[in-house]
Scaffold this motif. Sequence first.
Motif, PDB file in Angstrom:
ATOM      1  N   VAL A  12       0.841  -1.208   0.000  1.00  0.00           N
ATOM      2  CA  VAL A  12       0.000   0.000   0.000  1.00  0.00           C
ATOM      3  C   VAL A  12       0.874   1.254   0.000  1.00  0.00           C
ATOM      4  N   GLY A  13       1.949   1.230   0.795  1.00  0.00           N
ATOM      5  CA  GLY A  13       2.784   2.418   0.935  1.00  0.00           C
ATOM      6  C   GLY A  13       3.356   2.894  -0.386  1.00  0.00           C
ATOM      7  N   ARG A  14       3.850   1.965  -1.171  1.00  0.00           N
ATOM      8  CA  ARG A  14       4.460   2.351  -2.454  1.00  0.00           C
ATOM      9  C   ARG A  14       3.444   3.057  -3.335  1.00  0.00           C
ATOM     10  N   LEU A 175      -5.550  -6.210  -3.756  1.00  0.00           N
ATOM     11  CA  LEU A 175      -4.905  -6.738  -4.956  1.00  0.00           C
ATOM     12  C   LEU A 175      -3.904  -5.722  -5.479  1.00  0.00           C
ATOM     13  N   GLY A 176      -2.662  -6.156  -5.603  1.00  0.00           N
ATOM     14  CA  GLY A 176      -1.608  -5.294  -6.129  1.00  0.00           C
ATOM     15  C   GLY A 176      -0.278  -5.991  -5.959  1.00  0.00           C
ATOM     16  N   HIS A 295      -3.649  -5.801 -11.444  1.00  0.00           N
ATOM     17  CA  HIS A 295      -2.721  -6.531 -10.578  1.00  0.00           C
ATOM     18  C   HIS A 295      -1.763  -7.375 -11.425  1.00  0.00           C
ATOM     19  N   LEU A 296      -2.323  -8.152 -12.352  1.00  0.00           N
ATOM     20  CA  LEU A 296      -1.485  -9.027 -13.172  1.00  0.00           C
ATOM     21  C   LEU A 296      -0.468  -8.213 -13.973  1.00  0.00           C
ATOM     22  N   ASP A 297      -0.922  -7.121 -14.591  1.00  0.00           N
ATOM     23  CA  ASP A 297      -0.016  -6.328 -15.431  1.00  0.00           C
ATOM     24  C   ASP A 297       1.030  -5.590 -14.598  1.00  0.00           C
TER      25      ASP A 297
END
Length: 313
Positions: A12-14, A175-176, A295-297
């Motif tokens: 999340v931070g990034r 999701l990430g 998320h996938l990309d």
Amino acid sequence: MSVLVLGSSGLVGRRLVARLAADGHPVVASDVVPPVGGELPGVVYSRADVTRLDRLISVAQEHDVTSIALLSYIMGPLMSPDHSDIPLACDVNVTGVTNVLEAARLAGVGRVVFLSTVGTYGPQRIYGDRPVAEDEILAPASMYGRMKALNESICDRYAALYGLEVVKVRPSSILGPGSTIWPSRFLERIAVGDVGLVPYAPEAGDNVIGVADLATLLTRLLTGERPRSSTYLASGHNVTMAELAGAVRQIVPDARIEFPDPDRRPSYPSTFDNSRAVTEFGWKVADLLETVRAHLDDVRAEVGLPALGGVAG
Ligand SMILES: NC(=O)c1ccc[n+]([C@@H]2O[C@H](COP(=O)([O-])OP(=O)(O)OC[C@H]3O[C@@H](n4cnc5c(N)ncnc54)[C@H](O)[C@@H]3O)[C@@H](O)[C@H]2O)c1
């Protein structure tokens, strides 16, 4: 006047640091590990360990911090029943979180936005057959959820004692790229061509939210007018694992997907109602296929693979 992001090198931070900087907010990014992929231009990076109250106070004072995103936590490892470094988890998750609140009040920071979890609720059966909203009773079943419920209680005490604005946000499964929980075993493996391991039974429900949508909500909570409530669910799509696997197959038709734990279910509810944040802030959540594809990309981009292209179907 700047926003301090604690736990800035995590999932999340990034994303939050990048979002705040892109929106023109002065950002101070702090963690105990460097950011994956290097530092972003225009962002101040200043190492801070949340177990060190003195360091938190000096970072807040030095950079004239007006709001703090409190993301630092030991989460993924703690979810394993075999994880034994309980002293460190308590240092970071209990003492560290409390240090941030203490530093905020001593340094005159106006608002702290604390990332809690939907794991503070009990299993769905406690609430009946309806989506769970913010004001339901908390009944955490995991050690992680119980620590977050304790943190929330400490947040409330700081708000009541000192008039500190403390906003508690309860995300569902995020999701990430860089997740330390089940999306990494499922979607991140699919993204690079490995077998995706679904964490729960095909019919088990969970709720998923994209990290970009979460960053949008957090940006509003950190930089906008005082929110009307002190607690917001940051949930997105109520899905069964079979539906999530179906969404993946619409994007990657030949994806290899396995259900290694066909009896396992989350310890928290499967359906949530995010209308408080949606109504108050006009918060928009991307549709499920778009969220999964992003998320996938994003994972593929990080390892130098081309994007999967548009969503089929
Ligand atoms: N990822 C999810 O699906 C999810 C869901 C619900 C809630 N949350 C909560 O949201 C927050 C952010 O989640 P995330 O997925 O980005 O977590 P993450 O594990 O990716 O990031 C947490 C960050 O905290 C940092 N950290 C650990 N110890 C620290 C210390 N002593 N001082 C300073 N920083 C320290 C870590 O280095 C890491 O970069 C966490 O509080 C988590 O519990 C996450």
